[in-house]
Write an enzyme that holds these catalytic residues in place. Structure first.
Site, PDB file in Angstrom:
ATOM      1  N   ILE A 242      56.524  84.669 -29.368  1.00  0.00           N
ATOM      2  CA  ILE A 242      57.868  85.051 -28.934  1.00  0.00           C
ATOM      3  C   ILE A 242      58.487  85.903 -30.036  1.00  0.00           C
ATOM      4  O   ILE A 242      58.472  85.530 -31.219  1.00  0.00           O
ATOM      5  CB  ILE A 242      58.720  83.802 -28.645  1.00  0.00           C
ATOM      6  CG1 ILE A 242      58.138  83.088 -27.426  1.00  0.00           C
ATOM      7  CG2 ILE A 242      60.177  84.186 -28.387  1.00  0.00           C
ATOM      8  CD1 ILE A 242      58.528  81.662 -27.303  1.00  0.00           C
ATOM      9  N   TYR A 475      60.263  66.816 -31.441  1.00  0.00           N
ATOM     10  CA  TYR A 475      59.962  65.829 -32.485  1.00  0.00           C
ATOM     11  C   TYR A 475      58.471  65.529 -32.385  1.00  0.00           C
ATOM     12  O   TYR A 475      58.049  64.413 -32.081  1.00  0.00           O
ATOM     13  CB  TYR A 475      60.793  64.556 -32.304  1.00  0.00           C
ATOM     14  CG  TYR A 475      62.281  64.757 -32.509  1.00  0.00           C
ATOM     15  CD1 TYR A 475      62.759  65.800 -33.298  1.00  0.00           C
ATOM     16  CD2 TYR A 475      63.217  63.902 -31.934  1.00  0.00           C
ATOM     17  CE1 TYR A 475      64.123  65.980 -33.491  1.00  0.00           C
ATOM     18  CE2 TYR A 475      64.580  64.078 -32.126  1.00  0.00           C
ATOM     19  CZ  TYR A 475      65.031  65.124 -32.901  1.00  0.00           C
ATOM     20  OH  TYR A 475      66.375  65.305 -33.102  1.00  0.00           O
TER      21      TYR A 475
HETATM   22  P1  FDA Z   1      57.843  76.041 -36.681  1.00  0.00           P
HETATM   23  O1  FDA Z   1      57.859  77.408 -37.203  1.00  0.00           O
HETATM   24  O2  FDA Z   1      57.114  75.005 -37.453  1.00  0.00           O
HETATM   25  O3  FDA Z   1      57.350  76.065 -35.171  1.00  0.00           O
HETATM   26  C1  FDA Z   1      57.258  74.918 -34.367  1.00  0.00           C
HETATM   27  C2  FDA Z   1      56.285  75.164 -33.230  1.00  0.00           C
HETATM   28  O4  FDA Z   1      56.715  76.274 -32.463  1.00  0.00           O
HETATM   29  C3  FDA Z   1      54.871  75.507 -33.701  1.00  0.00           C
HETATM   30  O5  FDA Z   1      53.944  75.065 -32.746  1.00  0.00           O
HETATM   31  C4  FDA Z   1      54.883  77.012 -33.738  1.00  0.00           C
HETATM   32  O6  FDA Z   1      53.608  77.603 -33.643  1.00  0.00           O
HETATM   33  C5  FDA Z   1      55.748  77.332 -32.532  1.00  0.00           C
HETATM   34  N1  FDA Z   1      56.457  78.593 -32.718  1.00  0.00           N
HETATM   35  C6  FDA Z   1      57.356  78.862 -33.681  1.00  0.00           C
HETATM   36  N2  FDA Z   1      57.806  80.116 -33.528  1.00  0.00           N
HETATM   37  C7  FDA Z   1      57.183  80.637 -32.475  1.00  0.00           C
HETATM   38  C8  FDA Z   1      57.220  81.904 -31.857  1.00  0.00           C
HETATM   39  N3  FDA Z   1      57.999  82.870 -32.316  1.00  0.00           N
HETATM   40  N4  FDA Z   1      56.425  82.139 -30.795  1.00  0.00           N
HETATM   41  C9  FDA Z   1      55.610  81.155 -30.334  1.00  0.00           C
HETATM   42  N5  FDA Z   1      55.539  79.920 -30.869  1.00  0.00           N
HETATM   43  C10 FDA Z   1      56.314  79.671 -31.949  1.00  0.00           C
HETATM   44  N6  FDA Z   1      65.511  69.473 -33.158  1.00  0.00           N
HETATM   45  C11 FDA Z   1      66.612  69.394 -32.361  1.00  0.00           C
HETATM   46  O7  FDA Z   1      66.510  69.549 -31.142  1.00  0.00           O
HETATM   47  N7  FDA Z   1      67.843  69.171 -32.902  1.00  0.00           N
HETATM   48  C12 FDA Z   1      68.030  69.040 -34.230  1.00  0.00           C
HETATM   49  O8  FDA Z   1      69.158  68.849 -34.686  1.00  0.00           O
HETATM   50  C13 FDA Z   1      66.889  69.116 -35.088  1.00  0.00           C
HETATM   51  N8  FDA Z   1      67.012  68.975 -36.435  1.00  0.00           N
HETATM   52  C14 FDA Z   1      65.894  69.048 -37.246  1.00  0.00           C
HETATM   53  C15 FDA Z   1      66.034  68.879 -38.625  1.00  0.00           C
HETATM   54  C16 FDA Z   1      64.899  68.939 -39.440  1.00  0.00           C
HETATM   55  C17 FDA Z   1      65.062  68.765 -40.937  1.00  0.00           C
HETATM   56  C18 FDA Z   1      63.634  69.149 -38.876  1.00  0.00           C
HETATM   57  C19 FDA Z   1      62.403  69.198 -39.758  1.00  0.00           C
HETATM   58  C20 FDA Z   1      63.499  69.338 -37.516  1.00  0.00           C
HETATM   59  C21 FDA Z   1      64.622  69.272 -36.684  1.00  0.00           C
HETATM   60  N9  FDA Z   1      64.509  69.424 -35.297  1.00  0.00           N
HETATM   61  C22 FDA Z   1      65.628  69.351 -34.508  1.00  0.00           C
HETATM   62  C23 FDA Z   1      63.189  69.654 -34.693  1.00  0.00           C
HETATM   63  C24 FDA Z   1      62.968  71.162 -34.483  1.00  0.00           C
HETATM   64  O9  FDA Z   1      63.686  71.572 -33.346  1.00  0.00           O
HETATM   65  C25 FDA Z   1      61.476  71.443 -34.254  1.00  0.00           C
HETATM   66  O10 FDA Z   1      60.735  71.014 -35.355  1.00  0.00           O
HETATM   67  C26 FDA Z   1      61.242  72.937 -34.004  1.00  0.00           C
HETATM   68  O11 FDA Z   1      60.012  73.134 -33.366  1.00  0.00           O
HETATM   69  C27 FDA Z   1      61.279  73.718 -35.294  1.00  0.00           C
HETATM   70  O12 FDA Z   1      61.208  75.089 -35.056  1.00  0.00           O
HETATM   71  P2  FDA Z   1      60.738  76.035 -36.261  1.00  0.00           P
HETATM   72  O13 FDA Z   1      60.679  77.415 -35.768  1.00  0.00           O
HETATM   73  O14 FDA Z   1      61.567  75.736 -37.462  1.00  0.00           O
HETATM   74  O15 FDA Z   1      59.308  75.427 -36.557  1.00  0.00           O
END
Ligand code: FDA
Length: 540
Positions: A242, A475
C-alpha cells in the site's frame, strides 16, 4: 564417520543457503537497476542510495530504527533481510515487486514497525527483503474538502500533527501511540479514543493506492471494490504494497475533556470495574471511558494490590461530562476537579503519553529511545465477567508484575456498522475488548513472561468470546491456533487464526486473495491463504 557425514550435510545446506541468497540478491539488484533505468525513470540518480545490503555500514541502524519490540532487536536468531529498500517513488516499489518476484526474494513491507510479532521485518521464508517506507511519509491535508492524503510510511502522530496545523476542529479516528505507522494500522483496523463516535481508521478510508503482485499501481477504481474492501482491515501484507490512503477527516469540538480516576481494589476498584463492564458500552458515543488494570503497591506500602484506572475522553465541556457520569455511573464519583478541558490535539498528546502543554511537533517524532520487550494478546467480551472471574484474574496479574490490561468499551458507532462492512468483524454484541500486555527488559526473562501470558490467556477462556474466541488482528499473536489439532493444509492452519481475527469475513478475504495474488506471493506467517480448485495452497 557419522560425524563427518552430518558435517557435510550441514555445510552443504549452509553453503547452499549462502549461495542461493547471494544469487537472489545479485539478481535482484541487476533487475532493479535495469527496471528503473529502462522502464521507469532513466535519470533517477538515487536508486543506488535507496538500497542497503548486509555489507552497508548503515544496514543495522536502518534495520533497527523501526523495531519496536526488544524481542527482535538484538536477537542473533532473528532472520535478517538480504536487502532493505527505502523508496522515495512508486516506480521504485513497482520495480522492487517485479524483481523480487523474479528472483524469489520474499518481500516484507514496513511502515511504522509496530507489528507485535515483528512480521514487517522478520521472516520465516528465506531469502527476504524489506521495503521500508520510512521515506514515504508525505501528508496533504485538505480542510475545505475534509480529506487527507497520507503516504503509507507516515505515522499516526504525523497525521494528527498535520491536521492540527490546519484546523482545531478536525481530527481522525485512529490509535493513541504516535509512532504507529498508518500502513499497518489502517490496513488492520485501527481504533482509538474517538472510535465510539466515528468507528475505526479503516472505516474512514475513501481511497488507496497499492502496488499489486504484477507491479501495477492501482487505486480504488482500478483495484475494484473487493480488494479495496480487503485492505481496510484484512491486513495490507497479504495483498500488495500500500502506497497511500485517502482518508475522511472527522469533526471534533474546539474543546474536549479528559478525566482520570484511580482506585485500588481496597478502594472499591473491582466493584467499579464490574459496573463499567455493562455501562461502558451504553454511554453516549461522545464519551470514551477506558480502564487499565495493573499491579501496584497498596497505599500503606505493605502489600500488592491492583490499581484500576478510569480515563476518559469526552467530546464536550467538563460540566456536561460530570452530569453524564452522575446519571450513568454515579459510583465513580467523577467531579470537576478530576477533569481537564483542552483542545482535541492536546488530548492526543495526553493519550500518547506526552505533556499536554508541550510542543505539538513531538507528535511527528518517529524515534524511540527505549525499546522494551513485550508480548500482547487480545479478547472480546460479550457477557460481563463474574466477580469470581475477576478475582481469579487479579491473582494471575500478581504472578507477573510487568503485566497490565487495557479494557476498551465498544458500542456507539461501532455497534451501528455492519460486521461485514470491512473485514474487521468485532462490532455490535461486544461489551468491550481487552488487551493483555506484559513488558520486560532483558532477553533472559523472555520465556518466563511469554509462559505467563499463555497461562493468563487460558485462564480467561471461560469468560470471553467463544466459537471462535475472537482476537484483534492489529494485536498480532502468532500463538493463536499454533497447537490446535487441525489438518495439514495451510488453509486448515490459517482458519485457526483467520476465523478469530475476521470471523465470517475470512472466507471473503480468501476469495479476494485468490483472485489478486493466485501464486501466494505476498505471504507471511499469518497471511490470507489462496484457494485453488477447491483446495488451499501456500507455504505458510
Ligand atoms: P508494521 O510496519 O510493523 O506493519 C504491520 C503489518 O502491516 C506487517 O504485516 C506489515 O508487513 C504490514 N504493512 C505495513 N505497512 C504496509 C504497507 N504499506 N503495505 C502493505 N502491508 C503493510 N492498534 C490500535 O488499533 N490502536 C492503538 O491505540 C494501538 N496502539 C499501539 C501502541 C503500540 C506501542 C504498538 C506497538 C502497537 C499499537 N497498536 C494499536 C497496534 C498497531 O495498530 C499494529 O501493530 C499495526 O499493525 C502497526 O502498524 P505499523 O505500520 O506501525 O507496523
Amino acid at each position: 564417520m557419522e560425524y563427518f557425514f552430518v558435517l557435510i550435510i550441514i555445510s552443504s545446506i549452509f553453503f547452499h543457503s549462502i549461495t542461493s541468497n547471494s544469487i537472489s540478491t545479485d539478481g535482484f539488484l541487476e533487475c532493479f537497476t535495469y527496471h528503473l533505468q529502462h522502464h521507469y525513470d532513466k535519470n533517477d540518480p538515487v536508486y543506488s542510495k535507496i538500497i542497503l545490503t548486509k555489507t552497508n555500514s548503515h544496514y543495522t541502524s536502518l534495520l533497527q530504527s523501526s523495531i519496536r519490540n526488544g524481542r527482535f532487536l538484538n536477537n542473533s536468531l532473528t532472520p535478517k533481510p538480504e536487502i532493505i529498500l527505502t523508496p522515495f517513488h512508486k516506480s521504485q516499489v513497482q520495480a522492487a515487486v517485479i524483481c523480487s518476484k523474479r528472483n524469489e526474494l520474499q518481500i516484507k513491507v514496513r511502515s511504522g514497525g509496530h507489528d507485535y510479532e515483528g512480521l514487517s521485518y522478520v521472516s520465516d521464508v528465506s531469502p527476504f527483503m524489506i521495503i521500508d517506507l520510512i521515506n514515504y511519509q508525505s501528508i496533504k491535508v485538505d480542510i475545505r474538502n475534509e480529506v487527507a492524503l497520507v503516504e503509507a510510511g507516515a505515522t499516526l502522530g504525523q497525521l494528527y500533527y498535520e491536521i492540527a496545523k490546519k484546523s482545531k476542529v478536525h481530527g481522525f479516528p485512529a490509535g493513541s501511540c504516535s509512532t504507529v505507522g498508518v500502513g499497518g494500522h489502517f490496513s488492520g483496523g485501527g481504533f482509538g479514543t474517538i472510535f465510539r463516535k466515528y468507528g475505526l481508521a479503516a472505516d474512514n478510508i475513501l481511497d488507496a493506492e497499492i502496488v499489486n503482485v504484477n507491479g501495477e499501481v492501482l487505486n480504488r477504481q482500478s483495484m475494484g471494490e473487493d480488494l479495496f474492501w480487503a485492505i481496510r482491515g484484512g491486513g495490507g501484507s497479504s495483498f500488495g504494497v500500500i502506497l497511500s490512503w485517502k482518508v475522511k477527516l472527522v469533526r471534533v469540538p474546539p474543546s474536549v475533556t479528559i478525566s482520570h480516576i484511580e482506585k485500588t481494589l481496597d478502594e472499591g476498584g473491582a466493584k467499579l470495574l464490574n459496573k463499567w463492564q455493562t455501562t461502558g458500552k451504553q454511554f453516549h458515543e461522545d464519551l470514551f471511558l477506558h480502564v487499565t488494570t495493573a499491579v501496584t503497591t497498596a497505599v500503606d506500602g505493605t502489600k500488592k494490590t491492583i490499581q484500576v484506572a478510569f480515563t476518559s475522553l469526552f467530546l464536550g465541556p467538563a460540566k456536561n461530562l460530570v452530569s453524564l457520569m452522575d446519571q450513568n455511573f454515579p459510583e465513580l464519583g467523577l467531579q470537576l476537579e478530576n477533569c481537564t478541558e483542552m483542545s482535541w490535539i492536546q488530548s492526543v498528546l495526553y493519550f500518547a503519553g506526552f505533556s499536554i502543554n508541550g510542543p505539538l511537533e513531538i507528535l511527528a517524532n518517529r524515534s524511540t529511545t527505549n525499546v522494551g520487550f513485550f508480548k500482547g494478546k487480545s479478547d472480546y467480551v460479550s457477557e460481563p465477567i463474574s466477580e469470581t472471574g475477576l478475582e481469579g484474574l487479579w491473582q494471575k496479574l500478581y504472578e507477573d508484575e510487568g503485566s497490565f490490561l487495557i479494557w476498551s468499551p465498544y458500542g456507539g458507532r461501532m455497534s451501528q456498522i455492519s460486521d461485514s462492512e470491512i473485514p474487521f468483524p468485532h462490532r455490535s454484541g461486544n461489551l468491550y475488548g481487552i488487551q493483555y500486555m506484559v513488558t520486560w527488559n532483558s532477553e533472559n526473562e523472555t520465556e518466563n513472561h511469554i509462559g505467563w501470558m499463555k497461562r493468563l490467556y487460558s485462564y480467561m477462556a471461560p469468560y470471553v468470546s467463544k466459537s471462535p474466541r475472537a482476537a484483534y488482528f492489529n494485536y498480532r499473536d502468532l500463538d493463536i491456533g499454533r497447537n490446535e489439532r487441525v489438518g495439514n493444509t495451510s488453509y486448515a492452519k490459517a482458519r485457526t487464526w483467520g476465523l478469530r481475527y475476521f470471523r465470517h469475513n475470512f472466507i471473503r478475504l480468501v476469495r479476494v486473495k485468490t483472485k489478486v495474488d493466485p501464486c501466494n506471493y505476498f505471504r507471511n506467517e499469518q497471511s490470507i491463504p489462496v484457494l485453488q480448485s477447491g483446495r488451499m495452497k501456500g507455504k505458510n
